[in-house]
Design an enzyme around this catalytic site. Structure first.
Site, PDB file in Angstrom:
ATOM      1  CE  LYS A 192      -7.407  -3.058   6.058  1.00  0.00           C
ATOM      2  NZ  LYS A 192      -7.706  -1.619   6.157  1.00  0.00           N
ATOM      3  CB  SER A 208      -0.888  -0.035   1.249  1.00  0.00           C
ATOM      4  OG  SER A 208      -1.673   1.117   1.306  1.00  0.00           O
ATOM      5  CE  LYS A 237      -4.867  -0.282   0.384  1.00  0.00           C
ATOM      6  NZ  LYS A 237      -5.743  -1.093   1.249  1.00  0.00           N
ATOM      7  CG  ASP A 270     -10.664  -1.630   4.364  1.00  0.00           C
ATOM      8  OD1 ASP A 270     -10.779  -2.417   5.310  1.00  0.00           O
ATOM      9  OD2 ASP A 270      -9.723  -0.815   4.293  1.00  0.00           O
ATOM     10  N   GLY A 304      -4.116  -5.568   6.171  1.00  0.00           N
ATOM     11  CA  GLY A 304      -3.403  -5.519   7.443  1.00  0.00           C
ATOM     12  C   GLY A 304      -3.580  -4.181   8.120  1.00  0.00           C
ATOM     13  CG  ASP A 338      -8.030   2.235   0.313  1.00  0.00           C
ATOM     14  OD1 ASP A 338      -9.244   2.542   0.347  1.00  0.00           O
ATOM     15  OD2 ASP A 338      -7.415   1.783   1.307  1.00  0.00           O
ATOM     16  CE  LYS A 377      -4.372   3.913   2.090  1.00  0.00           C
ATOM     17  NZ  LYS A 377      -5.472   3.225   2.778  1.00  0.00           N
ATOM     18  CD  GLU A 433      -9.102  -1.218   0.380  1.00  0.00           C
ATOM     19  OE1 GLU A 433      -8.247  -1.773  -0.343  1.00  0.00           O
ATOM     20  OE2 GLU A 433      -8.943  -1.053   1.595  1.00  0.00           O
TER      21      GLU A 433
END
Ligand code: MG
Length: 316
Positions: free
Chosen positions: A205, A77, A103, A181, A233, A131, A105, A156
């Site tokens: 998660k 991420s 991933k 998520d 995670g 995300d 943001k 996401e």
């Protein structure tokens, strides 16, 4: 945050656990379910219980869970960076290391443009997902339609956590898959999401859903409803990371997990051996009993700030 988690553990979770004395992970889950919310605190004890249980059976945790492979592909991420070049450099380094999913943001004002630049730089083959951390509303549909020009692995959590209906409306109007998520804290959330068509993917998660048992229940349920999952995670140390790896060996974990190697977040992790990425972008499970990694006690002693001991005979 750590102090609130510790308070919930001390005042509720640990006393209840000592009082009820669960004998199997299923029992442990039932006991902890008596406490509403507080998933991360509950997960801490529940996952420790799974580790102990697997060790008592002298089996690796992933085998106890029914895992079918002894290594798991992983992704990384990447947070938004102040400038695009820095972001591209970070992605480049992650791809060089072998990470199989990138991933990134996004946020309003830094979305289509960022995605366009990443594809322009790395080409259409980059395994990219974004995300949104619930930063958008359905009024932003044109942004998601524009993102449909790119074959993203998934988007996401575009909308608010509680907005499963709006996620369903968005999913029905775009090509890219929505991944939920924050919306999924329980099996019930997954049931509603599956029923409404709110997503095609779920990021599980274990600590967000209260532990491994609930994570498996979600994994199993959505597999029967055409929803794929992957393991996310929450900045775990190697202890939680190893448990996440064990979970990610289950068959419906069909995308690389966000289970980066130890060095991603720590100069030195508290487990040994440290969790390292293979050149193929995977993490290898250990065949030792339990989570398969030992705590580096000497190092842990050196960095310990506070110590607490809980005893069953003084609990209630
Ligand atoms: Mg997320």
């Amino acid at each position: 945050y750590p102090r609130t988690l510790l308070a919930v553990l001390e005042d509720f979770v640990i006393p209840l656990f000592f009082k009820e004395q669960p004998e199997t992970p299923g029992d442990a889950f039932q006991v902890l379910s008596k406490i509403a919310g507080n998933c991360i605190a509950r997960a801490g004890l529940e996952m420790a219980y799974w580790d102990w249980y697997a060790k008592s059976k002298e089996m690796p945790l992933y085998r106890i869970l029914g895992g079918e492979r002894d290594e798991v592909p992983v992704g990384i991420s990447v947070p938004l960076k102040p400038n695009t070049q820095e972001l591209l450099d970070t992605i480049s380094a992650a791809l060089d290391k072998g990470y199989r999913k990138i991933k990134v943001k996004i946020e309003p004002g830094r979305d289509i443009d960022i995605v366009e630049k990443i594809y322009a730089h790395f080409g259409a083959g980059i395994p990219l997902m974004v995300d949104a951390n619930f930063a958008y509303t359905l009024d932003d549909i044109d942004i998601f339609r524009a993102l449909d020009h790119y074959d993203l692995m998934m988007i996401e959590q575009p909308l608010l956590r509680t907005d499963l209906l709006m996620h369903a409306r968005l999913q029905s109007r775009i090509k890219n898959s929505i991944c939920l998520d924050e919306s999924i804290e329980h099996l019930d959330d997954a049931r509603v999401a599956a029923e409404l068509g709110s997503c095609r993917v779920i990021n599980i998660k274990p600590s967000r859903v209260g532990g491994i048992t609930e994570a498996i229940a979600i994994h199993d349920y959505v597999a029967g409803h055409g929803i794929k999952v992957w393991c996310g995670g929450m900045l775990e140390t190697g202890i939680g990371r190893a448990a996440n790896m064990a979970l990610a060996t289950l068959p419906n974990f069909q995308f690389p997990g966000d289970i980066s190697e130890s060095a991603r977040y720590y100069k030195k992790d508290i487990v040994e051996p440290e969790i390292r990425l293979t050149p193929e972008g995977t993490l290898k499970l250990s065949d030792k009993p339990g989570i398969g990694f030992d705590i580096d006690i000497d190092f842990l002693e050196k960095i310990t700030l506070e110590r607490k001991v809980y005893r069953a005979d003084r609990a209630c």
